[in-house]
Design a protein around this motif. Structure first.
Motif, mmCIF file in Angstrom:
data_model
loop_
_atom_site.group_PDB
_atom_site.id
_atom_site.type_symbol
_atom_site.label_atom_id
_atom_site.label_comp_id
_atom_site.label_asym_id
_atom_site.label_seq_id
_atom_site.Cartn_x
_atom_site.Cartn_y
_atom_site.Cartn_z
ATOM 1 N N THR A 172 39.588 49.220 36.263
ATOM 2 C CA THR A 172 40.231 48.243 35.395
ATOM 3 C C THR A 172 40.509 46.966 36.174
ATOM 4 O O THR A 172 41.132 47.004 37.249
ATOM 5 N N ASP A 173 40.034 45.831 35.676
ATOM 6 C CA ASP A 173 40.324 44.545 36.303
ATOM 7 C C ASP A 173 41.780 44.205 36.069
ATOM 8 O O ASP A 173 42.262 44.216 34.931
ATOM 9 N N THR A 174 42.516 43.890 37.141
ATOM 10 C CA THR A 174 43.963 43.671 37.020
ATOM 11 C C THR A 174 44.382 42.364 37.654
ATOM 12 O O THR A 174 43.655 41.755 38.435
ATOM 13 N N ALA A 193 46.653 45.059 33.580
ATOM 14 C CA ALA A 193 45.290 44.958 33.050
ATOM 15 C C ALA A 193 45.049 43.561 32.490
ATOM 16 O O ALA A 193 45.853 43.031 31.731
ATOM 17 N N GLN A 194 43.921 42.964 32.871
ATOM 18 C CA GLN A 194 43.625 41.609 32.440
ATOM 19 C C GLN A 194 43.312 41.528 30.954
ATOM 20 O O GLN A 194 43.559 40.497 30.318
ATOM 21 N N ASP A 195 42.784 42.617 30.385
ATOM 22 C CA ASP A 195 42.345 42.532 28.995
ATOM 23 C C ASP A 195 43.469 42.645 27.982
ATOM 24 O O ASP A 195 43.428 41.999 26.928
ATOM 25 N N ASP A 196 44.506 43.441 28.277
ATOM 26 C CA ASP A 196 45.564 43.620 27.270
ATOM 27 C C ASP A 196 46.976 43.595 27.856
ATOM 28 O O ASP A 196 47.929 43.882 27.154
ATOM 29 N N TYR A 197 47.118 43.285 29.136
ATOM 30 C CA TYR A 197 48.418 43.111 29.790
ATOM 31 C C TYR A 197 49.299 44.361 29.743
ATOM 32 O O TYR A 197 50.511 44.270 29.663
#
Length: 358
Positions: A172-174, A193-197
């Motif tokens: 997971t990109d963070t 998480a970069q996609d959904d915080y």
């Protein structure tokens, strides 16, 4: 507690000290397509993500370690609107559960259980229902060190958040955000998480211990059955809590013979839980606050006094101990344990114990 804080409880429990350090941070400025968010931006979006959810479920692994030992526990959290929540912690084969259905607050452990009305549950009552007090915190003083969710309290507005990297955590990109606070020793870091915080990892250090929370799953706006938040009624008896601003009124509400101190009386609570009574009195003196606890729970102060020295006060054998800047003088007589908790040295605790009258 507001419904807003209820919705946020899942985050608070899972990231432990890290979120207490972070608090709320206001995002400033627009984020361009090539510009990384600041640490404050990330925290603001995390807060919005969790606060906007009507329900949250999450599982995590909690590890606390230092140079000599390590302990691991699994944690499951469910939270919904109307101040409903449930937390399950499993450690060394033992399970601890706590929660609220919005009407009743409850807790169940291997050897203890309790339930009490939400309207009766205040910071001042935590000591009556909790287990052993944290290291460095005296009975009657716990609520000064804990937030309503049970985490250490700090002035969150003084926290500093710094974006230190964008690593991958288990694919997971963070965003990695480091948190520091002038009122707290050590540091804490969040991986978001970069996609959904959502929070995927948190690490806090205090110079001695390192606490790691690895979040395995988080789901927002899921259906949670109402029974999830209900207490296991077959094991719990509802506790009662009454508060008094007058010593005579407190004495009249209990069969215990309460000791009294000739100083300014600040108030008292009389708690009855499963047939056991705990009475806490608060006094103000020129040398600082004094708490006087009387209880039929015989093991209430066992952990604090197991390595204590002893002295004799009015013909009684009194156990005396110190934790940080507070001291306790405790004794048991006719099935009732009395403890004097003071700010300062043990000599003062012993002196106050000798001044109590009945």
């Amino acid at each position: 507690m507001s419904s807003r804080s209820g919705r946020r409880r899942g985050l608070v429990v899972l990231v432990v000290i890290a979120v207490a350090l972070a608090g709320s941070a206001a995002a400033t400025g627009a984020i361009g397509s090539l510009q990384q968010p600041s640490g404050d931006d990330v925290l603001d979006r995390v807060e919005q993500r969790y606060e906007s959810a009507e329900s949250i479920t999450s599982t995590a692994t909690l590890t606390v370690e230092n140079d000599s030992e390590s302990a691991t526990a699994s944690v499951e959290v469910a939270a919904a609107s109307d101040n409903r929540s449930r937390t399950i912690l499993t450690r060394d084969g033992e399970t601890y559960r706590a929660g609220s259905n919005g009407t009743v607050v409850w807790a169940v452990g291997p050897n203890e259980s309790a339930a009490w009305p939400v309207e009766a549950f205040t910071d001042a009552d935590r000591d009556a229902f909790a287990g052993p007090v944290p290291d460095g915190v005296m009975p009657g003083e716990r609520s000064k060190h804990l937030s309503p969710q049970g985490t250490p309290t700090v002035n969150a507005s003084n926290a500093t958040a710094t974006l230190v990297g964008t690593p991958s955590v288990d694919g997971t990109d963070t965003y990695e955000v480091e948190l520091t606070h002038p009122e707290v020793d050590g540091t804490a870091s969040l991986w978001v998480a970069q996609d959904d915080y959502r929070v995927v990892r948190a690490v806090a250090t205090d110079g001695t211990n390192r606490t790691v929370v690895d979040v395995e799953s988080t789901a927002f706006n899921v259906s949670i059955h109402d029974s999830t938040f209900d207490p296991p009624t077959d094991r719990l008896a509802l506790s009662t809590i009454d508060r008094y601003d007058d010593f005579a009124a407190a004495q009249s509400d209990t069969d215990l013979t309460l000791p009294q101190l000739d100083e300014t009386f600040e108030g008292a609570t009389v708690t009855v839980r499963q047939g056991e009574t705990i009475v806490g009195q608060r006094y103000v003196t020129d040398d600082g606050n004094v708490s006087v606890v009387s209880t039929t729970v015989t093991d209430r102060f066992d952990r604090l006094t197991e390595n204590a020295s002893t002295t004799t006060v009015d013909g009684r054998t009194v156990a005396v101990t110190t934790v940080e800047n507070r001291s306790v003088a405790a004794w048991t007589e006719d099935g009732v344990t009395t403890a004097v908790v003071v700010e300062g040295a043990t000599d003062r605790a012993v002196e106050i114990a000798g001044r109590l009258s009945t």
